[in-house]
Design a protein around this motif. Structure first.
Motif, PDB file in Angstrom:
ATOM      1  N   TYR A 168       0.839  -1.204   0.000  1.00  0.00           N
ATOM      2  CA  TYR A 168       0.000   0.000   0.000  1.00  0.00           C
ATOM      3  C   TYR A 168       0.873   1.253   0.000  1.00  0.00           C
ATOM      4  O   TYR A 168       0.669   2.164  -0.812  1.00  0.00           O
ATOM      5  CB  TYR A 168      -0.927  -0.015   1.222  1.00  0.00           C
ATOM      6  CG  TYR A 168      -1.759   1.240   1.386  1.00  0.00           C
ATOM      7  CD1 TYR A 168      -3.036   1.327   0.838  1.00  0.00           C
ATOM      8  CD2 TYR A 168      -1.275   2.350   2.093  1.00  0.00           C
ATOM      9  CE1 TYR A 168      -3.804   2.474   0.993  1.00  0.00           C
ATOM     10  CE2 TYR A 168      -2.031   3.496   2.251  1.00  0.00           C
ATOM     11  CZ  TYR A 168      -3.289   3.554   1.697  1.00  0.00           C
ATOM     12  OH  TYR A 168      -4.041   4.705   1.845  1.00  0.00           O
ATOM     13  N   ARG A 169       1.853   1.303   0.900  1.00  0.00           N
ATOM     14  CA  ARG A 169       2.714   2.473   0.993  1.00  0.00           C
ATOM     15  C   ARG A 169       3.521   2.671  -0.287  1.00  0.00           C
ATOM     16  O   ARG A 169       3.733   3.809  -0.727  1.00  0.00           O
ATOM     17  CB  ARG A 169       3.654   2.328   2.190  1.00  0.00           C
ATOM     18  CG  ARG A 169       2.964   2.358   3.552  1.00  0.00           C
ATOM     19  CD  ARG A 169       2.268   3.675   3.793  1.00  0.00           C
ATOM     20  NE  ARG A 169       1.718   3.775   5.138  1.00  0.00           N
ATOM     21  CZ  ARG A 169       0.875   4.696   5.527  1.00  0.00           C
ATOM     22  NH1 ARG A 169       0.459   5.622   4.673  1.00  0.00           N
ATOM     23  NH2 ARG A 169       0.410   4.726   6.767  1.00  0.00           N
ATOM     24  N   MET A 215       2.420   6.875  -6.760  1.00  0.00           N
ATOM     25  CA  MET A 215       1.443   7.819  -7.284  1.00  0.00           C
ATOM     26  C   MET A 215       1.893   9.257  -7.064  1.00  0.00           C
ATOM     27  O   MET A 215       1.785  10.101  -7.961  1.00  0.00           O
ATOM     28  CB  MET A 215       0.070   7.555  -6.641  1.00  0.00           C
ATOM     29  CG  MET A 215      -0.544   6.229  -7.059  1.00  0.00           C
ATOM     30  SD  MET A 215      -2.089   5.851  -6.183  1.00  0.00           S
ATOM     31  CE  MET A 215      -3.190   7.107  -6.851  1.00  0.00           C
ATOM     32  N   VAL A 216       2.401   9.555  -5.867  1.00  0.00           N
ATOM     33  CA  VAL A 216       2.878  10.912  -5.589  1.00  0.00           C
ATOM     34  C   VAL A 216       4.073  11.245  -6.475  1.00  0.00           C
ATOM     35  O   VAL A 216       4.217  12.377  -6.966  1.00  0.00           O
ATOM     36  CB  VAL A 216       3.230  11.058  -4.101  1.00  0.00           C
ATOM     37  CG1 VAL A 216       3.857  12.424  -3.830  1.00  0.00           C
ATOM     38  CG2 VAL A 216       1.980  10.877  -3.232  1.00  0.00           C
ATOM     39  N   GLY A 254       4.009  13.185  -9.906  1.00  0.00           N
ATOM     40  CA  GLY A 254       3.838  14.625 -10.007  1.00  0.00           C
ATOM     41  C   GLY A 254       2.410  15.053 -10.260  1.00  0.00           C
ATOM     42  O   GLY A 254       2.105  16.245 -10.245  1.00  0.00           O
ATOM     43  N   ALA A 255       1.523  14.088 -10.489  1.00  0.00           N
ATOM     44  CA  ALA A 255       0.116  14.421 -10.717  1.00  0.00           C
ATOM     45  C   ALA A 255      -0.601  14.782  -9.423  1.00  0.00           C
ATOM     46  O   ALA A 255      -1.665  15.404  -9.451  1.00  0.00           O
ATOM     47  CB  ALA A 255      -0.601  13.255 -11.391  1.00  0.00           C
ATOM     48  N   LEU A 256      -0.015  14.400  -8.281  1.00  0.00           N
ATOM     49  CA  LEU A 256      -0.588  14.693  -6.975  1.00  0.00           C
ATOM     50  C   LEU A 256       0.395  15.549  -6.193  1.00  0.00           C
ATOM     51  O   LEU A 256       1.611  15.388  -6.317  1.00  0.00           O
ATOM     52  CB  LEU A 256      -0.866  13.396  -6.203  1.00  0.00           C
ATOM     53  CG  LEU A 256      -1.644  12.303  -6.933  1.00  0.00           C
ATOM     54  CD1 LEU A 256      -1.786  11.074  -6.033  1.00  0.00           C
ATOM     55  CD2 LEU A 256      -3.015  12.790  -7.372  1.00  0.00           C
ATOM     56  N   LEU A 257      -0.134  16.424  -5.367  1.00  0.00           N
ATOM     57  CA  LEU A 257       0.733  17.300  -4.578  1.00  0.00           C
ATOM     58  C   LEU A 257       1.449  16.530  -3.482  1.00  0.00           C
ATOM     59  O   LEU A 257       2.632  16.739  -3.235  1.00  0.00           O
ATOM     60  CB  LEU A 257      -0.091  18.441  -3.974  1.00  0.00           C
ATOM     61  CG  LEU A 257       0.668  19.476  -3.143  1.00  0.00           C
ATOM     62  CD1 LEU A 257       1.724  20.170  -3.992  1.00  0.00           C
ATOM     63  CD2 LEU A 257      -0.311  20.490  -2.550  1.00  0.00           C
ATOM     64  N   ILE A 301      -4.335  11.367  -2.012  1.00  0.00           N
ATOM     65  CA  ILE A 301      -4.765  10.006  -2.342  1.00  0.00           C
ATOM     66  C   ILE A 301      -6.244   9.914  -1.978  1.00  0.00           C
ATOM     67  O   ILE A 301      -6.608   9.858  -0.804  1.00  0.00           O
ATOM     68  CB  ILE A 301      -3.944   8.968  -1.561  1.00  0.00           C
ATOM     69  CG1 ILE A 301      -2.474   9.059  -1.970  1.00  0.00           C
ATOM     70  CG2 ILE A 301      -4.495   7.569  -1.778  1.00  0.00           C
ATOM     71  CD1 ILE A 301      -2.193   8.674  -3.411  1.00  0.00           C
ATOM     72  N   TYR A 302      -7.093   9.940  -2.987  1.00  0.00           N
ATOM     73  CA  TYR A 302      -8.536  10.012  -2.758  1.00  0.00           C
ATOM     74  C   TYR A 302      -9.229   8.669  -2.991  1.00  0.00           C
ATOM     75  O   TYR A 302     -10.325   8.606  -3.552  1.00  0.00           O
ATOM     76  CB  TYR A 302      -9.149  11.083  -3.666  1.00  0.00           C
ATOM     77  CG  TYR A 302      -8.747  12.500  -3.330  1.00  0.00           C
ATOM     78  CD1 TYR A 302      -8.317  12.861  -2.057  1.00  0.00           C
ATOM     79  CD2 TYR A 302      -8.805  13.495  -4.306  1.00  0.00           C
ATOM     80  CE1 TYR A 302      -7.960  14.160  -1.758  1.00  0.00           C
ATOM     81  CE2 TYR A 302      -8.447  14.807  -4.009  1.00  0.00           C
ATOM     82  CZ  TYR A 302      -8.021  15.134  -2.743  1.00  0.00           C
ATOM     83  OH  TYR A 302      -7.668  16.426  -2.451  1.00  0.00           O
TER      84      TYR A 302
END
Length: 374
Positions: A205-206, A212-213, A216-219, A224-225
């Motif tokens: 999971y981590r 994902m982070v 660069g698409a997420l701050l 993580i939604y």
């Protein structure tokens, strides 16, 4: 006994026209003054302090969070106090609050002032401006990240049932969307939103979150939604699939069922029961079906992922969580609340019946303001 806490996002509206109003800064400032003026009497007046209220992405929203609670009666009382305080603070600043997951009336959302929100507006453009939606997030305590991820893996197919029960956003920009929970469809526009695959371990999971982070698409990790995720701030799993509920007792029901799902999943993990291996693509269809139909048509059975009557699927959820609900002392309260929702309908049905009776979305909002106040 596992604790459970609730975060609710409320819509700020004009008390005369029903249109959303960008008043969150004024309401929060009033809450701060209220605490300074009445610090010695805060518990007598309102229960929790002003720190339970926070700004949200849009200035037409107000969010509150309850304390972690073991007893559902205490949770219900705190939700009631928080809603009542939000009502009072809003009235004192010239607006009203409504437990609506989307505005029935047309609105031009305005983004709150914060560097984080400015980054999101630049990165995601129109999707941010269209995110004036209000959800109900439920936190349930877990003993470790390993237990938490085991829970996430096992509750996946049951989450659409919570969406169907809570559905409270049939209207969007003055039109009937033909969805019961249009909020959940709008929420899916975030790049990290939606159901997840089976992770199998906290380490996996981590690793997925870090990957994902790193795109660069997420701050950051807070973006993580997932429909359900490990909280970055608390030792909890956070389930994020419910609309804010029109009736406070439905929010308590969602919290109770969520805790029941978490406890059932943890017991299954300890017993060596493997999670159902449903694909993300099929889980997306189950979530879409729940958003589209609510409780008015078939849902997808969480085990078979085939159509089944909504009431039967809800009863299956009660059976699935039966032992956990009993051990928490929640059985009777949950059965009564489920019966009430099935008879009265979720918020989407109530809103549509109000429109049919009054012919006015403005009157729909006015009645929802009254229901929120009560």
């Amino acid at each position: 006994m596992r604790t459970v806490g609730v975060e609710e996002e409320l819509l700020l509206v004009d008390p005369e026209t029903g249109e959303p109003r960008a008043m969150s800064a004024a309401v929060l400032a009033r809450a701060d003054r209220d605490d300074r003026d009445h610090d010695d009497h805060r518990d007598d007046r309102d229960g929790p302090g002003a720190d339970v209220f926070e700004k949200e992405l849009h200035r037409q929203q107000l969010e509150f969070a309850t304390s972690p609670r073991s007893d559902l009666g205490e949770l219900a009382a705190e939700i009631g106090r928080c809603r009542a305080r939000a009502v009072r603070l809003a009235e004192e600043t010239g607006c009203a609050v409504a437990a609506l997951a989307a505005s029935p009336l047309p609105v031009s959302p305005s983004i709150s002032f914060h560097p984080r929100y400015a980054w999101m507006a630049e990165q995601y453009g129109m999707a941010v401006h269209e995110q004036l939606v209000c959800g109900c997030h439920v936190h349930v305590s877990v003993g470790s990240d390993d237990e938490g991820v085991a829970v996430l893996d096992r509750i996946r197919p049951w989450l659409p049932v919570l969406t169907a029960l809570s559905a409270n956003s049939p209207f969007w920009q003055g039109r009937d969307t033909r969805y019961a929970s249009y909020r959940s469809r709008v929420w899916q526009r975030w790049p990290s939103a939606g159901p997840t695959e089976v992770f199998g371990s906290a380490e996996r999971y981590r690793r997925r979150v870090a990957e994902m982070v790193a795109t660069g698409a997420l701050l950051d990790k807070a973006m993580i939604y997932f429909d359900a995720r490990l909280s970055e701030r608390y030792p909890t799993v956070e389930i994020r699939v419910a609309d804010v509920c029109l009736h406070a007792e439905t929010a308590v029901l969602v919290a109770a069922l969520t805790r029941g799902l978490v406890e059932t999943a943890a017991r299954d993990w300890r017993a060596g029961t493997e999670p159902l291996g449903h694909s993300v693509s099929l889980l997306r269809l189950a979530a879409w079906r729940a958003a589209r139909s609510g409780l008015s048509e078939d849902l997808l059975d969480p085990v078979t992922l085939r159509p089944a009557p909504a009431e039967a699927v809800v009863r299956d959820l009660l059976e699935h969580t039966r032992d956990a609900l009993s051990d928490h002392g929640d059985t009777e309260r949950v059965r009564e609340a489920v019966g009430s929702v099935l008879r009265r309908g979720n918020g989407a049905r109530v809103q549509r019946e109000l429109l049919e009776r009054t012919g006015s979305l403005r009157d729909v909002v006015a009645e929802c303001v009254r229901l929120t106040r009560s």
